[in-house]
Design a protein around this motif. Structure first.
Motif, short mmCIF file in Angstrom:
data_model
loop_
_atom_site.label_atom_id
_atom_site.label_comp_id
_atom_site.label_asym_id
_atom_site.label_seq_id
_atom_site.Cartn_x
_atom_site.Cartn_y
_atom_site.Cartn_z
N VAL A 266 1.74 2.54 7.59
CA VAL A 266 0.87 3.68 7.79
C VAL A 266 -0.26 3.21 8.69
N THR A 267 -0.30 3.78 9.87
CA THR A 267 -1.42 3.49 10.78
C THR A 267 -2.17 4.81 10.94
N ASN B 221 -5.18 4.95 3.22
CA ASN B 221 -3.75 5.07 3.45
C ASN B 221 -2.98 4.32 2.38
N THR B 222 -1.82 4.87 2.02
CA THR B 222 -0.96 4.23 1.05
C THR B 222 0.42 4.05 1.65
N GLY C 182 1.82 -5.18 -2.81
CA GLY C 182 3.19 -5.68 -2.75
C GLY C 182 3.20 -7.10 -2.22
N GLU C 183 4.38 -7.60 -1.95
CA GLU C 183 4.52 -8.94 -1.38
C GLU C 183 4.69 -8.82 0.12
N ALA C 184 4.16 -9.82 0.85
CA ALA C 184 4.23 -9.87 2.31
C ALA C 184 3.64 -8.61 2.92
N VAL C 185 2.38 -8.33 2.58
CA VAL C 185 1.71 -7.11 3.05
C VAL C 185 0.54 -7.45 3.97
N LEU C 186 0.14 -6.42 4.73
CA LEU C 186 -1.03 -6.52 5.59
C LEU C 186 -1.83 -5.24 5.43
N SER C 187 -3.13 -5.39 5.21
CA SER C 187 -3.99 -4.22 5.07
C SER C 187 -5.27 -4.46 5.83
N VAL C 188 -5.68 -3.46 6.63
CA VAL C 188 -6.91 -3.54 7.40
C VAL C 188 -7.72 -2.28 7.12
N PRO D 9 -1.26 -1.12 0.44
CA PRO D 9 0.12 -1.47 0.79
C PRO D 9 0.86 -1.97 -0.46
N SER D 10 1.28 -1.04 -1.29
CA SER D 10 1.91 -1.42 -2.55
C SER D 10 3.39 -1.74 -2.42
N GLY D 11 4.02 -1.26 -1.36
CA GLY D 11 5.43 -1.58 -1.15
C GLY D 11 5.59 -2.95 -0.53
N ASP D 12 6.65 -3.66 -0.90
CA ASP D 12 6.89 -4.96 -0.31
C ASP D 12 7.08 -4.82 1.20
N SER D 13 6.50 -5.76 1.94
CA SER D 13 6.57 -5.79 3.41
C SER D 13 5.98 -4.53 4.03
#
Length: 142
Positions: free
Chosen positions: A137-138, A128-129, A96-102, A116-120
């Motif tokens: 999702v942590t 995790n999705t 998505g846009e404006a995402v963070l994935s670790v 992180p397919s959803g925006d923000s």
């Protein structure tokens, strides 16, 4: 050969031979000129590319400084409109846009499937999705 002057025949044959050699030399010269023209065009193109690269931002202009094998940022805010992925990228995810994935792939090749397919949205951990807008999702390992 009666009636034909042999020296004249020899001169005609030599002239014809010389003409053929000259034509071949002209063809070779044309190929050389074409090659030089092509090289000049390539050089001109490379000069333009070099000028563009010189105009591009240099590492000296970077907001980061290398300190003991770590890139350290200046004390400023950074804006990443699209997103940030720390660790491994999930090729099967439509981010998505404006995402963070670790997340990382483990030593067996598992994990790294955060999405992180959803925006923000934000995902941390293992497989995790976060598909809804503004979702987080942590998670850990199972």
């Amino acid at each position: 050969m009666k009636g034909i002057d042999r020296p004249l025949l020899f001169v005609a044959a030599a002239s014809l031979f010389g003409f053929c050699v000259q034509q071949n030399d002209i063809k070779n010269l044309r190929r050389t000129v074409d090659s030089i023209s092509s090289t000049e065009e390539n050089v001109a193109s490379l000069k333009l590319q070099l000028e563009e690269l010189e105009k591009a931002r240099k590492m000296e202009d970077s907001p980061f400084t290398l300190v003991d094998d770590w890139w350290v940022a200046e004390p400023k805010m950074f804006r990443f409109p699209q997103g940030v992925v720390v660790g491994d990228r999930n090729d099967d995810c439509t981010y998505g846009e404006a995402v963070l994935s670790v997340g990382l792939v483990d030593e067996y090749g598992f994990g790294g499937n955060n999405c992180p397919s959803g925006d923000s949205s934000v995902t941390f951990g293992y497989e995790n999705t976060a598909s809804g807008t503004f979702s987080t999702v942590t998670g850990g390992y199972y």
